[in-house]
Design an enzyme around this catalytic site. Structure first.
Site, PDB file in Angstrom:
ATOM      1  N   ALA A   1       0.811  -0.943  -0.209  1.00 58.83           N
ATOM      2  CA  ALA A   1       0.154  -0.350   0.351  1.00 58.83           C
ATOM      3  C   ALA A   1       0.348   1.583  -0.091  1.00 58.83           C
ATOM      4  O   ALA A   1       1.636   1.599   0.325  1.00 58.83           O
ATOM      5  CB  ALA A   1      -0.658  -0.088   1.210  1.00 58.83           C
TER       6      ALA A   1
ATOM      7  N   GLY B   1       0.972  -5.041   1.543  1.00 62.42           N
ATOM      8  CA  GLY B   1      -0.126  -5.374  -0.229  1.00 62.42           C
ATOM      9  C   GLY B   1       0.443  -5.538  -0.872  1.00 62.42           C
ATOM     10  O   GLY B   1      -0.502  -6.333  -1.482  1.00 62.42           O
TER      11      GLY B   1
ATOM     12  N   GLU C   1       0.304  -9.250  -0.848  1.00 63.82           N
ATOM     13  CA  GLU C   1      -1.077 -10.284   0.012  1.00 63.82           C
ATOM     14  C   GLU C   1      -2.163 -10.062  -2.223  1.00 63.82           C
ATOM     15  O   GLU C   1      -2.958 -10.371  -1.856  1.00 63.82           O
ATOM     16  CB  GLU C   1      -1.945  -8.896   0.761  1.00 63.82           C
ATOM     17  CG  GLU C   1      -1.727  -8.658   1.583  1.00 63.82           C
ATOM     18  CD  GLU C   1      -2.671  -7.534   2.941  1.00 63.82           C
ATOM     19  OE1 GLU C   1      -1.823  -6.582   2.261  1.00 63.82           O
ATOM     20  OE2 GLU C   1      -2.916  -8.972   3.916  1.00 63.82           O
TER      21      GLU C   1
ATOM     22  N   GLU D   1       3.527  -4.919   7.818  1.00 67.82           N
ATOM     23  CA  GLU D   1       3.108  -3.997   8.078  1.00 67.82           C
ATOM     24  C   GLU D   1       3.536  -4.229   9.990  1.00 67.82           C
ATOM     25  O   GLU D   1       2.728  -2.358  10.006  1.00 67.82           O
ATOM     26  CB  GLU D   1       1.584  -4.538   7.846  1.00 67.82           C
ATOM     27  CG  GLU D   1       1.115  -4.091   6.333  1.00 67.82           C
ATOM     28  CD  GLU D   1       1.347  -5.638   5.865  1.00 67.82           C
ATOM     29  OE1 GLU D   1       2.210  -6.864   6.355  1.00 67.82           O
ATOM     30  OE2 GLU D   1       0.359  -5.390   4.704  1.00 67.82           O
TER      31      GLU D   1
HETATM   32  C1  TC6 Z   1      -4.135  -1.229   3.789  1.00 67.73           C
HETATM   33  C2  TC6 Z   1      -3.999  -2.323   4.150  1.00 67.73           C
HETATM   34  C3  TC6 Z   1      -2.980  -3.188   3.831  1.00 67.73           C
HETATM   35  C4  TC6 Z   1      -1.456  -3.062   4.054  1.00 67.73           C
HETATM   36  C5  TC6 Z   1      -0.487  -2.730   4.111  1.00 67.73           C
HETATM   37  C6  TC6 Z   1       0.812  -2.492   3.723  1.00 67.73           C
HETATM   38  O1  TC6 Z   1       0.752  -2.459   1.837  1.00 67.73           O
HETATM   39  S1  TC6 Z   1       1.517  -1.061   4.136  1.00 67.73           S
HETATM   40  C7  TC6 Z   1       3.033  -0.899   3.056  1.00 67.73           C
HETATM   41  C8  TC6 Z   1       3.593  -2.864   3.733  1.00 67.73           C
HETATM   42  N1  TC6 Z   1       4.983  -2.207   2.266  1.00 67.73           N
HETATM   43  C9  TC6 Z   1       6.412  -2.220   3.129  1.00 67.73           C
HETATM   44  O2  TC6 Z   1       6.323  -2.105   4.464  1.00 67.73           O
HETATM   45  C10 TC6 Z   1       7.294  -2.008   2.528  1.00 67.73           C
HETATM   46  C11 TC6 Z   1       8.077  -0.541   2.562  1.00 67.73           C
HETATM   47  N2  TC6 Z   1       8.983  -0.515   1.954  1.00 67.73           N
HETATM   48  C12 TC6 Z   1      10.329  -1.056   1.878  1.00 67.73           C
HETATM   49  O3  TC6 Z   1      10.390  -1.947   2.795  1.00 67.73           O
HETATM   50  C13 TC6 Z   1      11.583  -0.469   1.433  1.00 67.73           C
HETATM   51  O4  TC6 Z   1      11.004   0.332   0.571  1.00 67.73           O
HETATM   52  C14 TC6 Z   1      11.577  -2.162  -0.004  1.00 67.73           C
HETATM   53  C15 TC6 Z   1      12.174  -3.069   0.905  1.00 67.73           C
HETATM   54  C16 TC6 Z   1      10.255  -1.901  -0.425  1.00 67.73           C
HETATM   55  C17 TC6 Z   1      12.833  -0.970  -1.370  1.00 67.73           C
HETATM   56  O5  TC6 Z   1      14.054  -0.320  -0.789  1.00 67.73           O
HETATM   57  P1  TC6 Z   1      15.152   0.083  -0.789  1.00 67.73           P
HETATM   58  O6  TC6 Z   1      16.244   0.551   0.129  1.00 67.73           O
HETATM   59  O7  TC6 Z   1      15.530  -0.530  -2.466  1.00 67.73           O
HETATM   60  O8  TC6 Z   1      14.320   1.680  -1.349  1.00 67.73           O
HETATM   61  P2  TC6 Z   1      13.893   2.377  -0.267  1.00 67.73           P
HETATM   62  O9  TC6 Z   1      13.205   2.557   0.799  1.00 67.73           O
HETATM   63  O10 TC6 Z   1      14.747   3.685  -0.231  1.00 67.73           O
HETATM   64  O11 TC6 Z   1      12.729   3.336  -0.615  1.00 67.73           O
HETATM   65  C18 TC6 Z   1      12.502   4.262  -2.265  1.00 67.73           C
HETATM   66  C19 TC6 Z   1      11.335   5.134  -2.196  1.00 67.73           C
HETATM   67  O12 TC6 Z   1      10.143   4.585  -2.071  1.00 67.73           O
HETATM   68  C20 TC6 Z   1       9.385   4.930  -0.366  1.00 67.73           C
HETATM   69  N3  TC6 Z   1       8.666   3.504  -0.362  1.00 67.73           N
HETATM   70  C21 TC6 Z   1       8.597   2.891  -0.451  1.00 67.73           C
HETATM   71  N4  TC6 Z   1       7.596   1.707  -0.106  1.00 67.73           N
HETATM   72  C22 TC6 Z   1       7.080   2.705   0.269  1.00 67.73           C
HETATM   73  C23 TC6 Z   1       5.665   2.454   0.661  1.00 67.73           C
HETATM   74  N5  TC6 Z   1       4.832   1.010   0.754  1.00 67.73           N
HETATM   75  N6  TC6 Z   1       4.319   3.643  -0.100  1.00 67.73           N
HETATM   76  C24 TC6 Z   1       4.949   4.588  -0.118  1.00 67.73           C
HETATM   77  N7  TC6 Z   1       6.362   5.210  -0.434  1.00 67.73           N
HETATM   78  C25 TC6 Z   1       7.396   3.494  -0.181  1.00 67.73           C
HETATM   79  C26 TC6 Z   1      10.712   5.181   0.232  1.00 67.73           C
HETATM   80  O13 TC6 Z   1       9.630   6.616   0.333  1.00 67.73           O
HETATM   81  C27 TC6 Z   1      11.006   6.118  -0.729  1.00 67.73           C
HETATM   82  O14 TC6 Z   1      10.638   7.177  -0.717  1.00 67.73           O
HETATM   83  P3  TC6 Z   1      12.010   8.999  -1.266  1.00 67.73           P
HETATM   84  O15 TC6 Z   1      12.742   8.602  -0.006  1.00 67.73           O
HETATM   85  O16 TC6 Z   1      12.904   7.454  -2.089  1.00 67.73           O
HETATM   86  O17 TC6 Z   1      11.324   9.709  -1.674  1.00 67.73           O
END
Ligand code: TC6
Length: 719
Positions: A61, A100, A103, A123
Site C-alpha cells: 500500500a 499489500g 497480499e 505491516e
Molecule cells: C491497507 C491495508 C494493508 C496493506 C498495508 C501495506 O501494504 S503497508 C506497506 C507495506 N510495505 C512495506 O512496509 C514496504 C516498505 N518499503 C520498503 O521496505 C522498502 O522501500 C523496499 C524494500 C520496498 C525497497 O527498499 P529500497 O532500499 O530499494 O528503497 P527505499 O526504502 O529507499 O524506498 C525508495 C522510496 O520509495 C518509498 N517507498 C517505499 N515503500 C513505499 C510504500 N509502500 N509507500 C510509499 N512509499 C514507499 C520510500 O519512502 C522511498 O522514497 P524517497 O525517500 O526516495 O522519497
C-alpha cells in the site's frame, strides 16, 4: 498506473507502474481494476500475469496515502475478484512483494518469484497488520506457525525460503515475466478451485490454544508495549479458528484500531525519517546529492578494545580488507582471539564463511601506510587521540580519510593535529559495533563534504543507519543523554529508587531503564570522565557544595557508588545486585536503598512519593529540551535525525517515534508548560530552562513536526 497489454497471443499482462516501488496508490488500484476487467472480458485472453515495472513487483500500500482520505478502489474486493477469476492469474515477482504487494500475489492463483526477490508482510513494523486479507490467506497457505512468524516479525524472506514454505510455486533464475507468461499458458484449463487460498482450511495445528498462548506471552514480553504485534497474533488466531469470512471481519476490526493509533503514526514517521536522514546536509550547503565520496578498498582500525574489535569485525564482514592495529601486547593477543570468535559466531549466524582472511593484525602503525581510511578507536583521552592523529598524518598516504570513533570529544582538535584536517570526520559507532545499527557521522568545521560522503557511504555499506551530525560535546545522542541521566539521579535524591525509575522508563518502552544501563556499561566509565573534568570530590564533598558544581545542581551519587567499588554488572554490584560478577539478572538491592536513605539524611533531603508520570516528564522532557537546543545550534539537520539516533542507538521505543516525535505527539505547549514548572522548582538546573526554539514553535501555533525545519531556518546556527 497499471499498464495492460496482450502478450504471446493469449496472456493479459498487467504491469504496475508507480516508481520507485510500484506502491498500490489510488491510480494503481484503479489501473488494476480496469486491467483485470479487460483481461477477463477479452475472449482472446486465456490467462493473466501481473508484474511490476523496473524489476520491482510491489512495495505494498502507498504509505503516504495513510494520513489522507484514501479514495479509490479498496484492496480486499480487488483481490477477491482476482481470486474469483475463471482464468488463471499468475504473479511474477521480481525485486520484492511486500505488504499489500504480497497480499496481491496471494490473491492470484500462482506465484513465481525471481531467485533474488524477497517477500514479506512488514505491516507490523508500520504499526499495522496485513489487513488486505493477508492475515487470513497466509496461514491458510503456509500454516499457522510459519505465518505467525512472518506476520509478527515483518521479516523479509528470500525466494528460496518462500519456495520452501510453499508461499511461491516456482523460482526463476532469469526473466521472471517470461517464465510466468509461459507458466500461465501451461495452466490454462486446469481447475482453479484448489488455487483459491480463501477456500483453504488452515493446516491443523495440535494444541492450537497452547500455541497461541505461548506466542502471545512471548510477544507481550518482547514488544515493549507495541500493540500491532498483539493484533497480528489475534488476526492469525482468527484465521486458525474461524471461517474465512469471519476471520476477515476480525482482521478489519483489529485494523480499525491500529490504523488511527498513535503507534502507527509513530512507526510510519520512523519509516520515512530513516530515509530522510540518508539525505544529509551540512550547514555550509554541502549535501548528499552534491557531494561524492571516493571508493574505499582497504581500511585500518587503531586500538583493539571493545569498540575497535567490533568495528574491525563489521568492516571485515562487509568485505573490506582491514589492518587491525594494537600496540599493547596483551590487548593485541586478547583482541586477536576475541575477533576470531566474533567472526566465527557471525559466520554461524549468517551461514557465510568467516572473514578471517580479511583482517591483518599488526602492532606497528607503519602497517597502515597504504590504507584508504582509518578508524581510530583508542581510549577516550584527548591527549592520546591527538598523538595518534599526529602519527596517522605522518604514516598514511596523502588523501587517507582519518576517522575517530570518539563518543564525545571535539573532532576539530584531532583534525588540527593532521596535515589534511579536511579529511577528518567522526564515525561514532555504538557497542557492540558489529551489531548496533546506528552510526553518528560527525563533521567538524573543517571536514570536507567528500569526507562526510565517504563516512556516510561506508556506514551504508556496513548496513548501518548513518546520521550526519555537527561537532559538539557528546554530539547528538550522548549530549541528550546527559540531562536525562541527571534527572534520574536527582529523582533518586528526592525519594525514588532505581527500580521505580527503571520500571517507569521500561513501561514507557525503553529496552532498559537508566540504572540498568549504568550497570551494564559500567559506572566507572562516567566516573573517570567526571574525575578528569574535576567534578568528583572525595566522599562526594560535604555541606551545600556537595550537590553543586560550577554553579549548577550536581548529584555525587554515582561517584559515591564507585567509591564503594560498585561498578555495575562487572563487579556483581551496582544500582542492582547480581548473582556474580558478569551476571545480567538485576535484582533490587536493599543495600542501595539504605545507601540512598543515609545519603538523604546526610544532606537533609526528605524523601517524597514520586509517580511514574513525574519520572517520565522529568527525564524525557529534559532530554527533549536538549534536542531542541541541538536543533537550535544546527548540530542536527532536523528532528528526524535526532529521532533516528535515539531509536537505533539508545533503545527508544520505535512505536513512540523518537523523542522529538514524542514531544510533537504530547503537544509542544504541554512540554513547554511542564518544563517551565520544573525549571521554576529547580532554578539550579539550567537544562530544564525551556529553550528558545521550543518557545518559538509554541508561540507560532505549535506546527506539526514536518514543519519544524522551516521554523529552524531563522534560528541562529552556532556552526
Ligand atoms: C491497507 C491495508 C494493508 C496493506 C498495508 C501495506 O501494504 S503497508 C506497506 C507495506 N510495505 C512495506 O512496509 C514496504 C516498505 N518499503 C520498503 O521496505 C522498502 O522501500 C523496499 C524494500 C520496498 C525497497 O527498499 P529500497 O532500499 O530499494 O528503497 P527505499 O526504502 O529507499 O524506498 C525508495 C522510496 O520509495 C518509498 N517507498 C517505499 N515503500 C513505499 C510504500 N509502500 N509507500 C510509499 N512509499 C514507499 C520510500 O519512502 C522511498 O522514497 P524517497 O525517500 O526516495 O522519497
Amino acid at each position: 498506473m497499471a499498464q495492460y497489454s496482450l502478450v504471446s497471443g493469449s496472456v493479459g499482462l498487467i504491469t504496475l507502474k508507480n516508481p520507485p516501488v510500484n506502491a498500490l496508490g489510488a491510480v494503481v488500484r484503479h489501473g488494476i481494476v480496469d486491467s483485470v476487467e479487460k483481461a477477463l472480458s477479452d475472449p482472446k485472453v486465456k490467462s493473466v500475469v501481473i508484474c511490476g515495472q523496473n524489476g520491482m513487483f510491489c512495495g505494498g500500500a502507498d504509505i503516504k496515502e495513510f494520513g489522507t482520505d484514501m479514495k479509490g478502489p479498496p484492496l480486499i474486493p480487488m483481490f477477491h475478484s482476482l481470486e474469483a477469476a475463471n482464468k488463471p492469474v499468475v504473479a511474477a515477482i521480481e525485486g520484492g512483494a511486500f505488504g499489500g504487494g504480497l497480499e496481491l500475489a496471494l490473491g492470484c492463483h500462482y506465484r513465481i518469484a525471481h531467485s533474488k526477490a524477497k517477500v514479506g508482510l512488514p505491516e507490523v513494523t508500520l504499526g499495522l497488520l496485513p489487513a488486505a486479507a493477508g492475515s487470513q490467506r497466509l496461514p491458510r497457505l503456509i500454516g499457522v506457525p510459519a505465518a505467525l512468524n512472518l506476520i509478527t516479525t515483518g521479516r523479509h524472506i528470500t525466494a528460496a525460503e518462500a519456495l520452501q514454505l510453499g508461499l511461491v510455486d516456482q523460482v526463476a533464475d532469469h526473466n521472471t515475466v517470461d517464465t510466468a507468461v509461459k507458466f500461465a499458458q501451461s495452466v490454462v484449463g486446469k481447475s482453479l478451485d484448489s488455487r483459491r487460498i480463501s477456500n483453504f482450511q488452515c493446516p491443523p495445528v495440535p494444541n492450537v490454544d497452547v500455541l497461541f498462548e505461548e506466542v502471545m506471552q512471548k510477544i507481550r514480553q518482547t514488544s515493549r508495549g507495541a500493540i500491532a504485534p498483539i493484533a497480528c497474533v489475534q488476526a492469525v488466531r482468527a484465521a486458525a479458528t474461524l471461517p474465512y469470512k469471519d476471520g476477515l471481519q476480525k482482521e478489519k476490526e483489529l485494523m480499525a484500531t491500529l490504523f488511527t493509533s498513535g503507534q502507527a503514526r509513530s512507526l510510519q514517521y520512523c519509516f520515512f525519517a530513516q530515509r530522510v536522514v540518508s539525505r544529509w546536509s551540512m550547514p555550509n550547503g554541502a549535501s548528499w546529492d552534491t557531494s561524492k565520496g571516493r571508493p574505499i578498498h582497504k581500511a585500518a582500525v587503531i586500538g583493539l578494545g571493545t569498540m575497535g574489535r567490533g568495528i574491525a569485525v563489521a568492516l571485515a564482514q562487509t568485505g573490506f580488507s582491514v589492518v587491525a592495529v594494537e600496540t599493547q601486547e596483551k590487548q593485541f593477543m586478547d583482541a586477536k582471539k576475541a575477533v576470531a570468535g566474533m567472526l566465527e559466531r557471525g559466520a554461524k549466524r549468517s551461514g557465510k564463511v568467516a572473514a578471517h582472511d580479511k583482517i591483518i593484525y599488526s602492532q606497528n602503525l607503519q602497517a597502515i601506510a597504504d590504507v584508504d581510511l582509518v578508524i581510530e578507536a583508542v581510549f577516550e583521552d584527548m591527549a592520546l587521540k591527538k598523538r595518534v592523529f599526529r602519527q596517522l598524518s605522518d604514516v598514511c598516504k596523502p588523501g587517507t580519510f582519518l576517522c575517530t570513533n570518539t563518543s564525545t570529544l571535539d573532532i576539530d582538535q584531532m583534525a588540527a593535529e593532521t596535515r589534511q584536517p579536511e579529511l577528518v570526520v567522526g564515525m561514532h559507532f555504538f557497542a557492540p559495533a558489529h551489531v548496533m545499527k546506528l552510526l553518528e557521522v560527525v563533521y567538524g568545521p573543517r571536514s570536507s563534504p567528500e569526507a562526510v560522503a565517504v563516512a556516510m557511504q561506508l556506514g551504508k555499506k556496513m548496513g548501518k543507519v548513518s546520521v550526519a551530525v555537527g561537532n559538539c560535546r557528546g554530539f547528538v545522542g550522548n549530549r541528550m543523554l546527559k540531562p536525562y541521566r541527571d534527572q534520574a539521579y536527582f529523582l533518586l535524591e528526592e525519594g525514588a529508587t532505581p527500580e521505580l525509575i527503571d520500571q517507569a522508563l521500561e513501561e514507557f518502552g525503553f529496552a532498559m531503564g537508566a540504572f540498568k544501563v549504568y550497570d551494564l556499561s559500567g559506572l566507572d566509565v562516567g566516573w573517570k570522565v567526571r574525575k578528569e573534568e574535576g567534578l568528583v570530590l572525595p566522599g562526594g564533598g560535604s555541606g551545600k557544595s556537595a550537590r553543586i558544581r560550577q554553579g549548577v545542581r550536581y548529584s555525587p551519587l554515582g561517584d559515591l557508588m564507585c567509591e564503594e567499588g560498585r561498578f555495575g554488572q562487572k563487579t556483581g554490584r551496582g544500582w542492582y545486585q547480581y548473582d556474580k560478577p558478569g551476571s545480567r539478572d538485576a535484582k533490587p538491592d536493599p543495600w542501595v536503598h539504605r545507601f540512598l536513605e543515609d545519603y538523604r539524611a546526610r544532606h537533609g533531603l526528605v524523601a517524597r512519593r514520586i509517580s511514574n508520570q513525574e519520572v517520565l516528564e522529568r527525564c524525557l522532557y529534559a532530554m527533549i529540551n536538549e534536542g531542541f537546543r541541538i536543533l537550535e545550534d544546527g548540530i542536527a539537520a532536523g528532528p528526524e535525525d535526532i529521532d533516528i539516533i535515539y531509536v537505533f542507538g539508545y533503545g527508544w521505543p520505535r512505536h513512540r517515534g523518537g523523542p522529538m516525535f514524542y514531544a510533537n505527539m504530547v503537544g509542544l505547549p504541554i512540554v513547554l508548560e511542564r518544563l517551565e514548572h520544573f525549571a521554576q522548582a529547580n532554578p539550579d538546573v539550567p537544562t530544564l530552562q525551556p529553550c528558545n526554539l521550543l518557545r518559538k514553535l509554541v508561540a507560532s501555533g505549535s506546527p506539526p513536526i514536518s514543519k519544524w525545519r522551516e521554523a529552524m531556518k531563522n534560528v541562529h546556527s552556532q556552526l
